[in-house]
Design an enzyme around this catalytic site. Structure first.
Site, PDB file in Angstrom:
ATOM      1  N   VAL A 185       0.835  -1.193   0.000  1.00 32.08           N
ATOM      2  CA  VAL A 185       0.000   0.000   0.000  1.00 32.08           C
ATOM      3  C   VAL A 185       0.874   1.248   0.000  1.00 32.08           C
ATOM      4  CG1 VAL A 185      -1.823   1.241   1.192  1.00 32.08           C
ATOM      5  CG2 VAL A 185      -1.780  -1.254   1.278  1.00 32.08           C
ATOM      6  N   LYS A 186       0.630   2.146  -0.948  1.00 33.42           N
ATOM      7  CA  LYS A 186       1.389   3.389  -1.018  1.00 33.42           C
ATOM      8  C   LYS A 186       0.741   4.448  -0.132  1.00 33.42           C
ATOM      9  CE  LYS A 186       3.338   4.819  -4.908  1.00 33.42           C
ATOM     10  NZ  LYS A 186       3.479   5.234  -6.326  1.00 33.42           N
ATOM     11  N   ILE A 187       1.552   4.977   0.759  1.00 29.26           N
ATOM     12  CA  ILE A 187       1.085   6.020   1.675  1.00 29.26           C
ATOM     13  C   ILE A 187       2.119   7.145   1.656  1.00 29.26           C
ATOM     14  CG2 ILE A 187       0.655   6.585   4.107  1.00 29.26           C
ATOM     15  CD1 ILE A 187      -0.384   3.765   4.506  1.00 29.26           C
TER      16      ILE A 187
END
Length: 216
Positions: A83-85
């Protein structure tokens, strides 16, 4: 150094996957929108069916609580997902909560060594310094990649460094020399990495010479 493909174009991913050299894919909302799709889940799951490696998909929420909820949903789409955060106060809080749950986070929009240190401390599996965007404003983007790699290695953080916002083949060479674990590249740059005029000339010359001795 591993090569990831930075795109949401399924056809490009299929072509690159056939080469046997792609170890993951990174996407972002802009790349998905560019392909005219609003079905993020469908796109990500199709990519995961093509490439056996980490697939980065980005959250769009702004608060830590919303980021965590969205990240948990995104991570359920495929075991391959990271997941890109973004690196921000909210992003760090969310990453610190997600990492102990075994959810891989790729902290994105990283532009400094300080941000990378904090991402690693929060438990991010990956951190993505944006080389091209740093170059655009007069900074040496690849020098920051090198510094991040050195610091994380010194303190033995397991966080892997993804050289992102790659603009041309030289960026890939410099990323490898800087010790980046991964370079994520547009399909166009991948093709440029493969091609060389002397290789093309040599292939043509060998074929022509072979035809001259009666094997055409």
């Amino acid at each position: 150094m591993q090569i990831f493909l930075d795109t949401a174009n399924i056809e490009e991913i299929r072509k690159a996957a056939k080469l046997g050299i792609i170890r993951g894919v990174t996407t972002n909302p802009s790349l998905v929108a560019k392909e005219g799709s609003s079905d993020l889940k469908g796109v990500i799951q199709e990519i995961a069916s093509i490439v056996d490696g980490p697939i980065s998909a980005e959250v769009l929420s702004q608060t830590p609580e919303e980021m965590i909820k969205e990240a948990e949903e995104i991570s359920s789409w495929s075991p391959s997902i990271a997941v890109k955060i973004p690196v921000s106060a909210a992003g760090l809080e969310a990453t610190s909560a997600l990492s102990p749950k075994g959810i891989k986070v790729n902290m994105t929009l990283c532009f400094s060594v300080n941000q990378a240190i904090l991402a690693a401390a929060a438990g991010a599996a990956f951190v993505s310094p944006f080389v091209g965007r740093l170059d655009d404003i007069g900074h040496n983007g690849m020098e920051i990649v090198s510094d991040i790699v050195e610091v994380l290695k010194t303190y033995q953080y397991p966080t892997r460094v993804i050289a992102a916002s790659i603009r041309h083949p030289l960026h890939c060479v410099l990323a490898a020399k800087a010790g980046a674990h991964i370079a994520t590249v547009p399909y166009k740059v991948l093709i440029q990495m493969i091609e060389h005029p002397l290789t093309e000339k040599g292939i043509s010359r060998f074929a022509a010479d072979w035809q001259q001795v009666g094997h055409g």
